[in-house]
Design an enzyme around this catalytic site. Structure first.
Site, PDB file in Angstrom:
ATOM      1  N   HIS A 131       0.818  -1.208   0.000  1.00  0.00           N
ATOM      2  CA  HIS A 131       0.000   0.000   0.000  1.00  0.00           C
ATOM      3  C   HIS A 131       0.857   1.267   0.000  1.00  0.00           C
ATOM      4  CE1 HIS A 131      -3.227   2.698   0.490  1.00  0.00           C
ATOM      5  NE2 HIS A 131      -3.233   2.794   1.790  1.00  0.00           N
ATOM      6  N   CYS A 132       2.186   1.131  -0.077  1.00  0.00           N
ATOM      7  CA  CYS A 132       3.015   2.342   0.075  1.00  0.00           C
ATOM      8  C   CYS A 132       3.839   2.683  -1.166  1.00  0.00           C
ATOM      9  CB  CYS A 132       3.931   2.171   1.282  1.00  0.00           C
ATOM     10  SG  CYS A 132       3.023   2.034   2.824  1.00  0.00           S
ATOM     11  N   ILE A 133       4.854   1.856  -1.453  1.00  0.00           N
ATOM     12  CA  ILE A 133       5.861   2.263  -2.445  1.00  0.00           C
ATOM     13  C   ILE A 133       5.264   2.456  -3.859  1.00  0.00           C
ATOM     14  CG2 ILE A 133       8.224   1.804  -3.287  1.00  0.00           C
ATOM     15  CD1 ILE A 133       8.096   2.049  -0.263  1.00  0.00           C
TER      16      ILE A 133
END
Ligand SMILES: NC(=O)c1ccc[n+]([C@@H]2O[C@H](COP(=O)([O-])OP(=O)(O)OC[C@H]3O[C@@H](n4cnc5c(N)ncnc54)[C@H](O)[C@@H]3O)[C@@H](O)[C@H]2O)c1
Length: 440
Positions: free
Chosen positions: A274-276
């Site tokens: 869900h981030c990078i």
């Protein structure tokens, strides 16, 4: 400090303040557990009734949060959880930990933040501290949250307090957990920063105050963009090494012996989680609002996004060497979670690879010790057993996630051919088997 600030500071100090967490996922649930451990009686609110029911039954749905970190506190009434935002009326501090995905157009989707903020604004009372933890573009706290929260007439920094503090949790990493990851904090006013720092000082070993909410928002985006760009660099190098017949892993490992000025990043089948894959686009979107084009970020996104296609190319070559086509071949994808030793499928490139292989007519199955089943293309898939018989049935095994606990020695021995995108076999290299491995 205003009277409200002093009262809140005293309540935090004495642990009589009631902290609340809105959004009890990978970020919010560990925070809730830490707040309980620090001696508070935290409140958790989530719109997902299933998660609330699980917590009420003393069950955890996040691998990094053992049930024992939650169940006793819930049982004894030290943790209260629910779907009703009226629970926030009893809260002195409110951490917002809701998702911040991208829209199909790759623009930020801040609708979850807005929805949570509206619920909080409706109930905001003097003396409350609100902290946004969701990763987002610089300006969100000032431009979106502040007007909504101040609309009821309370003054920020005096009657209510607002800050941004990015979450850095690394799911599946037992070495760094909420407690020993320093926490960056930027408040709308100095009083906001001070109170937010004080709250986090009860749960984490080191708090790093910065001058504004925008700085704190940018810190998180720098961290994740740094990863995205560096991963893109090694992915590009991997594509080049493939053409030059060099082992990119050997190159990186040797380069990493330099004691300064180099930090190893490793190639893979693409970015996940869900981030990078998401956060850098929050920054490039905001940059466009100021007429600035973040070229490196866009390029990194393109390179990382093209990796599943490269894996497919490797599959074609590996099968070709056996005089086989992708169509009709049996292919096992080993690992579907986006990284090692977790069960998170969000944005996982392995899902793209499963879909692409199926589109090419392969007979695809998967094994993942952390993901027993998944839904893809309107149907349910179940993880197959990883035993000698299953492996012998395959024309090819594609390793996408290097989970510990997987018997790679068995894979090495039994699989007819292997595309190893994670260099998972480096520990079990055996002479004579090298020829059947295609390494990224
Ligand atoms: N997962 C990570 O490793 C990680 C690390 C650092 C930062 N972050 C950031 O933290 C934020 C949360 O990520 P996550 O991985 O915990 O997401 P998640 O999906 O695991 O959890 C979010 C939770 O919020 C709930 N929710 C959604 N809308 C809500 C609302 N209006 N009110 C109350 N609850 C609501 C969802 O039901 C869910 O349980 C994101 O901005 C993410 O970028 C995530």
């Amino acid at each position: 400090m205003s009277g409200w600030a002093e009262t809140l500071a005293e309540r935090i100090e004495k642990r009589t303040a009631r902290p609340a967490v809105v959004g009890l996922g990978y970020v919010g649930l560990p925070l809730l557990a830490e707040l309980a451990r620090a001696g508070f009686r935290p409140i958790g609110v989530d719109v997902d009734a299933g998660k609330v029911a699980a917590l009420r039954e003393g069950r955890s749905y996040i691998l990094d949060v053992p049930a024992e970190a939650i169940a006793p506190a819930v049982g004894e009434g030290r943790i209260t959880v629910g779907t009703d935002f009226d629970l926030l009326r009893d809260a002195d501090t409110i951490d917002i930990c809701v998702p911040t995905p991208l829209r199909k157009t790759k623009d930020p989707d801040v609708s979850y933040i807005l929805a949570a903020t509206e619920e909080i604004a409706r109930r905001l009372r003097p003396g409350q501290l609100v902290i946004l933890e969701s990763t987002t573009y610089p300006g969100t706290t000032d431009e979106l949250l502040l007007p909504k929260l101040a609309a009821g007439g309370l003054t920020v920094g005096e009657e209510f307090f607002l800050a941004f503090s990015p979450e850095r949790v690394d799911p599946g990493n037992p070495r760094f957990v909420t407690r020993n990851i320093p926490k960056v904090v930027g408040g709308v006013t100095p009083a906001c920063t001070r109170l937010a720092c004080q709250l986090y000082g009860t749960t984490v070993e080191r708090v790093v105050p910065v001058s504004t909410t925008r700085v704190a928002e940018m810190v998180k985006l720098l961290e994740n963009t740094f990863r995205s760009v560096n991963i893109a660099l090694v992915n590009e190098l991997a594509l080049l090494c493939d053409r030059m017949d060099l082992n990119v892993w050997e190159v990186i490992e040797a380069a990493a012996t330099k004691p300064f000025g180099f930090m190893p990043f490793f190639p893979g089948p693409g970015l996940g989680g869900h981030c990078i894959p998401i956060d850098p686009f929050y920054l490039s979107w905001k940059a466009r609002q100021t007429g600035f084009e973040t070229r490196l970020i866009e390029l990194a996104g393109q390179i990382n996004g093209s990796m599943p296609e490269h894996v497919l190319d490797m599959v074609r070559r590996a099968l070709n060497r056996q005089s086989k086509a992708v169509r009709g071949s049996r292919i096992l994808v080993l690992g579907v979670a986006y990284k090692a030793d977790i069960d998170d499928l969000r944005e996982s490139p392995a899902l793209d690879i499963l879909g692409m292989l199926e589109d090419e007519g392969a007979r695809v199955c998967y094994h993942d010790p952390f993901v027993s089943g998944l839904e893809l293309r309107d149907r349910k898939w179940a993880s197959v057993r990883l035993d000698a018989a299953t492996l012998r049935e395959q024309d090819l095994v594609v390793i996408t996630t290097g989970h510990s606990g997987v018997d790679y020695r068995l894979v090495m021995r039994e699989a007819a051919a292997i595309v190893d995108t994670r260099n998972a076999l480096k520990e079990v290299r055996e002479p004579g088997h090298e020829a059947k491995i295609f390494r990224l």
